[in-house]
Design a protein around this motif. Structure first.
Motif, mmCIF file in Angstrom:
data_model
loop_
_atom_site.group_PDB
_atom_site.id
_atom_site.type_symbol
_atom_site.label_atom_id
_atom_site.label_comp_id
_atom_site.label_asym_id
_atom_site.label_seq_id
_atom_site.Cartn_x
_atom_site.Cartn_y
_atom_site.Cartn_z
ATOM 1 N N SER A 39 0.840 -1.183 0.000
ATOM 2 C CA SER A 39 0.000 0.000 0.000
ATOM 3 C C SER A 39 0.885 1.245 0.000
ATOM 4 N N PRO A 40 0.334 2.399 -0.358
ATOM 5 C CA PRO A 40 1.138 3.633 -0.375
ATOM 6 C C PRO A 40 1.870 3.855 0.941
ATOM 7 N N GLY A 41 3.163 4.152 0.820
ATOM 8 C CA GLY A 41 3.989 4.385 2.002
ATOM 9 C C GLY A 41 4.705 3.159 2.517
ATOM 10 N N ASN A 42 4.456 1.999 1.910
ATOM 11 C CA ASN A 42 5.070 0.764 2.398
ATOM 12 C C ASN A 42 6.001 0.115 1.375
ATOM 13 N N SER A 43 6.485 0.885 0.414
ATOM 14 C CA SER A 43 7.355 0.307 -0.614
ATOM 15 C C SER A 43 8.640 -0.261 -0.009
ATOM 16 N N HIS A 44 9.092 0.312 1.121
ATOM 17 C CA HIS A 44 10.316 -0.197 1.748
ATOM 18 C C HIS A 44 10.147 -1.643 2.205
ATOM 19 N N CYS A 45 8.905 -2.067 2.502
ATOM 20 C CA CYS A 45 8.669 -3.461 2.892
ATOM 21 C C CYS A 45 8.983 -4.408 1.733
ATOM 22 N N VAL B 118 4.714 -4.672 -6.768
ATOM 23 C CA VAL B 118 3.846 -3.557 -7.163
ATOM 24 C C VAL B 118 3.751 -2.616 -5.971
ATOM 25 N N THR B 119 4.355 -1.437 -6.081
ATOM 26 C CA THR B 119 4.294 -0.455 -5.001
ATOM 27 C C THR B 119 3.093 0.467 -5.208
ATOM 28 N N ASP B 120 2.690 1.106 -4.127
ATOM 29 C CA ASP B 120 1.528 2.009 -4.171
ATOM 30 C C ASP B 120 0.358 1.341 -4.886
ATOM 31 N N ALA B 121 0.080 0.106 -4.492
ATOM 32 C CA ALA B 121 -0.893 -0.713 -5.212
ATOM 33 C C ALA B 121 -2.311 -0.179 -5.048
ATOM 34 N N SER B 122 -3.079 -0.325 -6.097
ATOM 35 C CA SER B 122 -4.502 -0.023 -6.101
ATOM 36 C C SER B 122 -5.242 -1.299 -6.473
ATOM 37 N N PRO B 123 -6.545 -1.362 -6.254
ATOM 38 C CA PRO B 123 -7.291 -2.554 -6.686
ATOM 39 C C PRO B 123 -7.111 -2.851 -8.169
ATOM 40 N N THR B 124 -7.085 -1.821 -9.003
ATOM 41 C CA THR B 124 -6.901 -2.031 -10.444
ATOM 42 C C THR B 124 -5.523 -2.606 -10.742
ATOM 43 N N ALA B 125 -4.491 -2.068 -10.082
ATOM 44 C CA ALA B 125 -3.138 -2.567 -10.303
ATOM 45 C C ALA B 125 -2.994 -4.006 -9.817
ATOM 46 N N ASP C 7 -1.505 -10.889 -15.061
ATOM 47 C CA ASP C 7 -0.243 -10.960 -15.807
ATOM 48 C C ASP C 7 0.703 -12.021 -15.253
ATOM 49 N N GLU C 8 0.797 -12.096 -13.934
ATOM 50 C CA GLU C 8 1.825 -12.928 -13.304
ATOM 51 C C GLU C 8 1.353 -14.337 -12.975
ATOM 52 N N MET C 9 0.049 -14.548 -12.802
ATOM 53 C CA MET C 9 -0.487 -15.845 -12.381
ATOM 54 C C MET C 9 0.318 -16.388 -11.194
ATOM 55 N N PRO C 10 0.368 -15.660 -10.082
ATOM 56 C CA PRO C 10 1.254 -16.037 -8.972
ATOM 57 C C PRO C 10 0.753 -17.258 -8.220
ATOM 58 N N HIS C 11 1.715 -17.945 -7.578
ATOM 59 C CA HIS C 11 1.396 -18.991 -6.623
ATOM 60 C C HIS C 11 1.175 -18.394 -5.236
ATOM 61 N N VAL C 12 1.904 -17.293 -4.958
ATOM 62 C CA VAL C 12 1.862 -16.643 -3.649
ATOM 63 C C VAL C 12 1.589 -15.159 -3.842
ATOM 64 N N LEU C 13 0.651 -14.624 -3.058
ATOM 65 C CA LEU C 13 0.418 -13.183 -3.014
ATOM 66 C C LEU C 13 0.854 -12.684 -1.649
ATOM 67 N N HIS C 14 1.809 -11.773 -1.642
ATOM 68 C CA HIS C 14 2.348 -11.188 -0.411
ATOM 69 C C HIS C 14 1.854 -9.752 -0.343
ATOM 70 N N MET C 15 1.077 -9.416 0.699
ATOM 71 C CA MET C 15 0.489 -8.093 0.804
ATOM 72 C C MET C 15 1.013 -7.350 2.024
ATOM 73 N N ALA C 16 1.812 -6.311 1.776
ATOM 74 C CA ALA C 16 2.280 -5.425 2.842
ATOM 75 C C ALA C 16 1.355 -4.228 2.876
ATOM 76 N N ALA C 17 0.219 -4.425 3.503
ATOM 77 C CA ALA C 17 -0.820 -3.394 3.516
ATOM 78 C C ALA C 17 -1.527 -3.405 4.859
ATOM 79 N N ARG C 18 -1.868 -2.236 5.318
ATOM 80 C CA ARG C 18 -2.585 -2.099 6.591
ATOM 81 C C ARG C 18 -3.998 -2.644 6.440
ATOM 82 N N ILE C 19 -4.444 -3.417 7.443
ATOM 83 C CA ILE C 19 -5.797 -3.961 7.479
ATOM 84 C C ILE C 19 -6.435 -3.504 8.782
ATOM 85 N N VAL C 20 -7.629 -2.982 8.688
ATOM 86 C CA VAL C 20 -8.277 -2.356 9.847
ATOM 87 C C VAL C 20 -9.632 -3.002 10.082
ATOM 88 N N LEU C 21 -9.929 -3.266 11.351
ATOM 89 C CA LEU C 21 -11.270 -3.660 11.762
ATOM 90 C C LEU C 21 -11.959 -2.403 12.270
#
Length: 327
Positions: free
Chosen positions: A167-173, A195-202, A209-223
């Motif tokens: 997510s935006p601000g977490n490219s260093h991760c 993919v840095t500064d990722a959006s739902p469209t991106a 494009d990549e057909m990944p086996h693993v999706l790694h998400m460095a993004a804040r999740i809030v309840l």
């Protein structure tokens, strides 16, 4: 998902599943525990201190709670769960599995939300010789969610494809992750797209494009206060929308949710709740960071885990390797 040096499907070590179902609470406030393995069962009742129950309630309703002493919480959970009937059955199952050359996989199915919010991965027994099943390859500990038939394993004929988004601000991760994955990438075991500064469209485009086996998400999740799970991908993305985004990723077998960064002392249940919702007949496994870590530690854990997957390990054992390294 498994692979060999020639990228063909290999024989795997047989696994003995030790299933523990906890709860739900009955009308009298009692919480049953039922353990089962190889046709044998043991039953007991879970008795937790009010402070632990309060911790679960608070985490469930506020999303985050600071815990100064995770090991103490783990000891309390271990003492409450492994009462003599369950403990005896577990030891018998472990001996039988070892004698037959099988691995033991402890499945924890927690049927009370306030209990599911607790950090069961920290449970332990003993003081001098501490037993921590989450760090033991011979007792691999996983949470079992909805019982859905798993998809067929994917034989890896090429490298393990990892798509990492931030997510935006977490490219260093992602920079830390790329550094940690570098040995596996040089060896040809792992392919990484970031993919840095990722959006739902991106994210949707990268999945196609990549057909990944693993999706790694460095993004804040809030309840949120109204119990809505929101994923920060250039704005608040509802967990249901994320499920829809992943629906067409046919090769996806694992999603890792790191959540926000932290010092390892904060219990954050939002990533775990989101991870549980993602599991279905197409996606058999998720990893969630319930205690947010610094970016370099999160990357080191993920790299160890993904490298194990690329070399043929099952997800539970790969996660155990990562946990043990950080511990």
């Amino acid at each position: 998902m498994r692979a060999t040096p020639d990228r063909s499907v290999i024989e795997t070590t047989p696994v003995t599943v030790f299933h523990i179902a906890i709860g739900p609470f009955d009308s009298n406030g009692h919480c049953p525990v039922r353990a089962s393995v190889n046709g044998r069962t043991a039953v007991s009742e879970l008795h937790l201190a009010e402070s632990l129950l309060d911790l679960g309630y608070q985490a469930l309703h506020t999303g985050v709670q600071r815990i100064e002493d995770f090991p103490a919480v783990g000891r309390a959970l271990g003492r409450a769960l492994f009462m003599p009937p369950v403990r005896t059955l577990l030891l018998d199952a472990a001996r039988s599995a070892a004698a037959s050359g099988a691995g033991l996989q402890v499945h924890m199915q927690i049927n009370a939300p306030e209990l599911a919010a607790l950090p069961w991965e920290y449970l332990s027994l003993g003081s001098a010789n501490v037993w921590k099943p989450a760090l033991r390859a011979d007792y691999a500990l996983v949470r079992a969610g909805r019982r859905v038939p798993p998809p067929q394993p994917l034989p890896l004929r090429e490298s393990l494809r990892v798509l990492a988004v931030a997510s935006p601000g977490n490219s260093h991760c992602l920079d830390e992750l790329a550094r940690a994955l570098a040995p596996g990438m040089r060896a040809g075991r792992i392919g990484l797209r970031t993919v840095t500064d990722a959006s739902p469209t991106a994210l949707r485009q990268a999945l196609a494009d990549e057909m990944p086996h693993v999706l790694h998400m460095a993004a804040r999740i809030v309840l949120t206060p109204n119990q809505r799970l929101e994923v920060d991908l250039g704005g608040a993305l509802d967990a249901g929308d994320l499920i829809e985004l992943l629906a067409d990723a046919t090769d996806l077998r694992l999603v890792t949710l790191t959540g926000t960064e932290g010092d390892g002392q904060l219990l954050d249940i939002a990533p775990a709740l989101c991870a549980a919702l993602l599991i279905d007949e197409r996606l058999p496994a998720t990893i969630a960071f319930s205690a947010p870590l610094p970016a370099d530690d999160a990357a080191r854990f993920a790299a160890l885990c993904y490298d194990q997957l690329a070399m043929g390990a099952s997800v539970d054992l790969a996660v155990t390797v990562g946990r043990a390294a950080l511990a």
